[in-house]
Design an enzyme around this catalytic site. Structure first.
Site, mmCIF file in Angstrom:
data_model
loop_
_atom_site.group_PDB
_atom_site.id
_atom_site.type_symbol
_atom_site.label_atom_id
_atom_site.label_comp_id
_atom_site.label_asym_id
_atom_site.label_seq_id
_atom_site.Cartn_x
_atom_site.Cartn_y
_atom_site.Cartn_z
ATOM 1 N N ARG A 6 9.155 7.421 5.306
ATOM 2 C CA ARG A 6 9.134 8.888 5.341
ATOM 3 C C ARG A 6 9.554 9.433 6.700
ATOM 4 O O ARG A 6 10.191 10.495 6.780
ATOM 5 C CB ARG A 6 7.737 9.383 4.964
ATOM 6 C CG ARG A 6 7.400 9.121 3.491
ATOM 7 C CD ARG A 6 5.924 9.259 3.203
ATOM 8 N NE ARG A 6 5.450 10.594 3.521
ATOM 9 C CZ ARG A 6 4.156 10.905 3.653
ATOM 10 N NH1 ARG A 6 3.222 9.959 3.513
ATOM 11 N NH2 ARG A 6 3.807 12.135 3.925
ATOM 12 N N TYR A 24 12.386 0.719 -1.046
ATOM 13 C CA TYR A 24 11.929 2.071 -1.342
ATOM 14 C C TYR A 24 13.133 2.985 -1.513
ATOM 15 O O TYR A 24 14.169 2.788 -0.875
ATOM 16 C CB TYR A 24 11.069 2.625 -0.199
ATOM 17 C CG TYR A 24 9.630 2.175 -0.205
ATOM 18 C CD1 TYR A 24 8.643 2.938 -0.831
ATOM 19 C CD2 TYR A 24 9.247 1.000 0.438
ATOM 20 C CE1 TYR A 24 7.318 2.539 -0.816
ATOM 21 C CE2 TYR A 24 7.919 0.602 0.454
ATOM 22 C CZ TYR A 24 6.962 1.373 -0.172
ATOM 23 O OH TYR A 24 5.655 0.972 -0.160
ATOM 24 N N ARG A 31 0.845 -1.187 0.000
ATOM 25 C CA ARG A 31 0.000 0.000 0.000
ATOM 26 C C ARG A 31 0.884 1.242 0.000
ATOM 27 O O ARG A 31 1.752 1.381 0.855
ATOM 28 C CB ARG A 31 -0.912 -0.005 1.226
ATOM 29 C CG ARG A 31 -1.770 1.237 1.372
ATOM 30 C CD ARG A 31 -2.704 1.110 2.553
ATOM 31 N NE ARG A 31 -3.646 0.017 2.373
ATOM 32 C CZ ARG A 31 -4.579 -0.319 3.264
ATOM 33 N NH1 ARG A 31 -4.660 0.348 4.413
ATOM 34 N NH2 ARG A 31 -5.402 -1.317 3.026
ATOM 35 N N ASP A 47 0.949 5.546 0.000
ATOM 36 C CA ASP A 47 0.120 6.670 0.406
ATOM 37 C C ASP A 47 -0.113 7.639 -0.749
ATOM 38 O O ASP A 47 0.526 7.555 -1.804
ATOM 39 C CB ASP A 47 0.788 7.428 1.558
ATOM 40 C CG ASP A 47 0.851 6.607 2.835
ATOM 41 O OD1 ASP A 47 0.008 5.708 3.004
ATOM 42 O OD2 ASP A 47 1.749 6.867 3.655
#
Length: 271
Positions: free
Chosen positions: A218, A131, A71, A73
């Site tokens: 993040r 990521y 998932r 954002d």
């Protein structure tokens, strides 16, 4: 006088076509997350899953569920998201990829479509994810990078950021660097590697883990930046990490700099 008998023609058999057997497919998906409220279907806006399912329904002529490996954002991008779907079709995987791309909007594309085992689950079968967070650290803003990087002015202490990055590796509770978790969801994850590298005016933060918590990359990025700016010490960040109090690190890097680069599998699908 009897009528002459007409020659009998053998009765033609009707051609019967068996319906195509349902097959499971997986695809690597890339998207620009700027105009999406996230990857998973939700009621408050446009999503990547919704676009994939709409294209698949048009192609196969029936509602088609599309499952995703992870998932992302609102505003987060992907080069290597993995999607899976089941369809009764005689089309080859490569033809499905071309057809889907013809039906998808410009900010979503599929590649490397392959047939996979019937039970393939892109999320549960995944073993590793990576990521990348991109920071533009030049003196002037780059308008062409505004959708894909966090622009930061001023010097960043790269050695300090690189040293702190090593502290995030390992298997532990990452509650301090996560958003709100669903009830019953474990905050324990294994981070294999966190690296910080510079190339000219660009900083790249790469994090590989078995899975991630909401906003985890993040928040870790924001922690690295605070240490790079000397707004926090490594000891303060590591202390929060070990205390593992949910959401205790409140700073979150902007979504636009984050991209899901790749998902790895031991079996079933190799991007």
């Amino acid at each position: 006088m009897p009528r002459p008998r007409q020659p009998r023609h053998p009765q033609r058999r009707k051609r019967t076509t068996d319906p195509a057997a349902a097959k499971r497919f997986a695809a690597t998906v890339s998207y620009d997350g700027t105009d999406f409220v996230g990857s998973q279907v939700q009621p408050n806006g446009r999503t990547v899953q919704e676009e994939l399912e709409r294209a698949a329904e048009r192609l196969f002529g029936t509602p088609t569920r599309v499952d995703l490996a992870g998932r992302t954002d609102s505003g987060v991008h992907a080069r290597g998201q993995v999607a899976a779907f089941t369809a009764a079709t005689r089309l080859e995987a490569a033809a499905i990829g071309r057809a889907l791309n013809a039906l998808l909007p410009e900010d979503v594309a599929v590649r490397a479509v392959r047939e996979v085992p019937p039970g393939f689950d892109p999320r549960r079968w995944a073993r590793r994810r990576r990521y990348r967070y991109t920071i533009a650290n030049g003196e002037a803003r780059d308008p062409l990078a505004r959708r894909y990087a966090w622009h930061l002015e001023g010097n960043l202490d790269l050695p300090a950021m690189q040293h702190l990055a090593g502290a995030f590796a390992g298997r532990r509770d990452y509650s301090a660097f996560a958003g709100k978790l669903e009830p019953g969801r474990s905050p324990v994850r294994t981070v294999f590697e966190t690296t910080v590298n510079r190339s000219g005016d660009w900083l790249y933060i790469d994090i590989e883990a078995d899975a991630f918590l909401p906003q985890m990359v993040r928040r870790i990025t924001a922690a690295l930046v605070r240490v790079g700016r000397h707004a926090a010490t490594e000891e303060e960040i590591v202390s929060l990490l070990h205390q593992a109090r949910p959401g205790s690190f409140i700073h979150v890097a902007p979504a636009r700099g984050l991209c899901l680069e790749r998902v790895w599998y031991d079996e079933g699908y190799q991007p």
